[in-house]
Scaffold this active site. Sequence first.
Site, mmCIF file in Angstrom:
data_model
loop_
_atom_site.group_PDB
_atom_site.id
_atom_site.type_symbol
_atom_site.label_atom_id
_atom_site.label_comp_id
_atom_site.label_asym_id
_atom_site.label_seq_id
_atom_site.Cartn_x
_atom_site.Cartn_y
_atom_site.Cartn_z
ATOM 1 N N HIS A 220 0.981 -1.273 0.027
ATOM 2 C CA HIS A 220 -0.089 -0.152 -0.045
ATOM 3 C C HIS A 220 0.905 1.269 -0.110
ATOM 4 C CE1 HIS A 220 -3.711 2.302 -0.007
ATOM 5 N NE2 HIS A 220 -3.114 3.193 1.116
ATOM 6 N N TYR A 224 1.950 5.258 -2.688
ATOM 7 C CA TYR A 224 1.995 6.636 -2.340
ATOM 8 C C TYR A 224 3.550 6.827 -2.690
ATOM 9 C CZ TYR A 224 -2.338 6.902 0.041
ATOM 10 O OH TYR A 224 -3.817 6.734 0.047
ATOM 11 N N HIS A 371 -9.432 0.473 -11.172
ATOM 12 C CA HIS A 371 -8.927 1.609 -10.217
ATOM 13 C C HIS A 371 -7.602 1.811 -10.105
ATOM 14 C CE1 HIS A 371 -8.578 3.799 -6.310
ATOM 15 N NE2 HIS A 371 -7.533 2.548 -6.075
ATOM 16 N N PHE A 372 -6.791 0.687 -10.276
ATOM 17 C CA PHE A 372 -5.188 0.657 -10.384
ATOM 18 C C PHE A 372 -4.881 1.556 -11.503
ATOM 19 C CE2 PHE A 372 -0.986 -1.721 -10.909
ATOM 20 C CZ PHE A 372 -0.823 -1.397 -9.570
ATOM 21 N N HIS A 373 -5.538 1.209 -12.683
ATOM 22 C CA HIS A 373 -5.269 1.843 -13.992
ATOM 23 C C HIS A 373 -5.546 3.417 -14.176
ATOM 24 C CE1 HIS A 373 -4.573 -1.956 -15.446
ATOM 25 N NE2 HIS A 373 -3.813 -1.337 -16.461
ATOM 26 N N ARG A 436 -10.469 -10.765 -11.394
ATOM 27 C CA ARG A 436 -9.342 -9.864 -11.786
ATOM 28 C C ARG A 436 -8.262 -10.078 -12.556
ATOM 29 N NH1 ARG A 436 -5.834 -7.345 -6.403
ATOM 30 N NH2 ARG A 436 -4.559 -6.140 -7.720
ATOM 31 N N ARG A 437 -7.722 -11.427 -12.601
ATOM 32 C CA ARG A 437 -6.620 -11.908 -13.133
ATOM 33 C C ARG A 437 -6.870 -12.720 -14.352
ATOM 34 N NH1 ARG A 437 -3.924 -11.314 -7.925
ATOM 35 N NH2 ARG A 437 -2.414 -9.356 -7.994
#
Length: 546
Positions: A220, A224, A371-373, A436-437
């Site tokens: 996580h 950041y 979301h990641f993208h 997801r994958r």
Amino acid sequence: MLAKVDVRDARLAMAHLYTAFIALALGGLAGLLQVLVRSGRFTLPANIGYYQVLTVHGVLLGLVLTTFFIIGFQHAAISRTSGTYRKGARLTGWIGFWVMLLGTGMAAVMILLNEATVLYTFYAPLQAHWIFYLGLTFVVIGSWIGGAAMIAEYINWRKQHPGQTSPLLTFMAIINMVLWIVATLGVAGTVLFQLLPWSLGLVDEVDVLISRTLFWYFGHPLVYFWLLPAYMAWYVIIPKVIGGKIFSDSLARLSFILFLLFSIPVGFHHQLVEPGIDAAWKFLQVTLTFMVVIPSLMTAFSLFATFEMYGRSKGATGLFGWFKKLPWGDARFCVPFIGMVAFIPAGAGGLINASNQMNQVVHNTIWVTGHFHLTLATSVVLTFFGIAYWLVPHLTGRVLTKAMNRLAIVQAITWAVGMSIMSGAMHAVGLLGAPRRSSYSTYGDAQQALDWIPYQVAQAVGGTILFLGIILILYIFINLAFFAPKGEEEFPIGETADEAEKTPMVLENWKIWLTVLTALILVAYTIPFAEMIQNAPPGSKGFKLW
């Protein structure tokens, strides 16, 4: 005469940027192949596996591109704002670069040989060749060495300027490196003491829960580590680019300190559905996760205050009159601004992911990938591109031409359109339960696979548009590095507004902030980690695969 990064430090920074953009090219190609396979209408040649290209895409873009770009940018930023590196620090920076490059090569070879098809999270029980794990270790150690060079220059500046606050961009870079060093202790621990001995055959089994916990202790704050360099540009670079001033130096420093404090002890919110972790500890870390909203809102307030102050100074009236005064034709502003806008839905999606109840709906679906993208591949990457448009010519002694500036804006629009289509489809079909994958064509439920076809096609279309965007950015990068006209491109550093309050020195009292950080980590992890070891299956001795 423009203030410039010393040519010796520029070479160090550019070595990192060259590696980053090579990773973008290879990882982007793997991403295109990945979405085409997901569509169910394309088969990879030469027996290349779907999860192999998925691993290449994740490792090269999620780890290699970001780490090399960030460290290169931060070397340049510290050299520009705190002075030319001393010989020893520069040598240390080069050693860090070569160690990272060696590790990247080792990991990449194993992935290409299909000996490390373990995705970028490399969860056990998936096992890679020991050279892959050793390569990752070298990447982390090399980044620590590069970070040591930055910290040494920061300490030297503080000694030379007692009682003064350090340059804002230098301070931000140091915060980000401290965050990275503390966070990577987790991934280094699981690789060195679990996965590497396991892959070498020194132990038969690993404790999966401990392995995943150590990974997400790192995973996580990794987000950041990606995001804070974009914030550096938003806080410090963009005000100068638009001709305005930084709203508040103190607010910028405080927001970075809060990101440092609240981004690390929150890994359990990625493990909400996992047994073996008491719900109370999950609740604590979810609460700490939501605390990150505070510096995010502080950043939004500061940025739009800067934009409005600039617009008012140019005669803007009304509630949003300042919006028209912003330099939309300047890629150095326009491209990162698109990234800022993308962070609004990205942040909202992050709140959903971190919420226990709503997370149950989207957990392990392709919503998470969408979301990641939005976060990394749009907000962060577009800001990185915006940085590159002035940083690369500055470091190479060239200029950003009008033609390249226009093409950069076209590239950003292409990227935004492609990502909107692809990420939007991922979010939508994720709500329908798409995994997801997994490749949809191999999913067991035939009717669901049929229902997902329109979303698969949309992802392929969006991914193809994105690949065109990658071709454009690579063309611009090569032009700015090797073919643009010789000249001097500004390294823009914003000045603080005259009416801003003086920055209190307590914000640079590292004894306070590192003590608070250590306390938060100990509170969040000590007892849960002890319980994982104490409650491990009988006879496992801490290495049980379960």
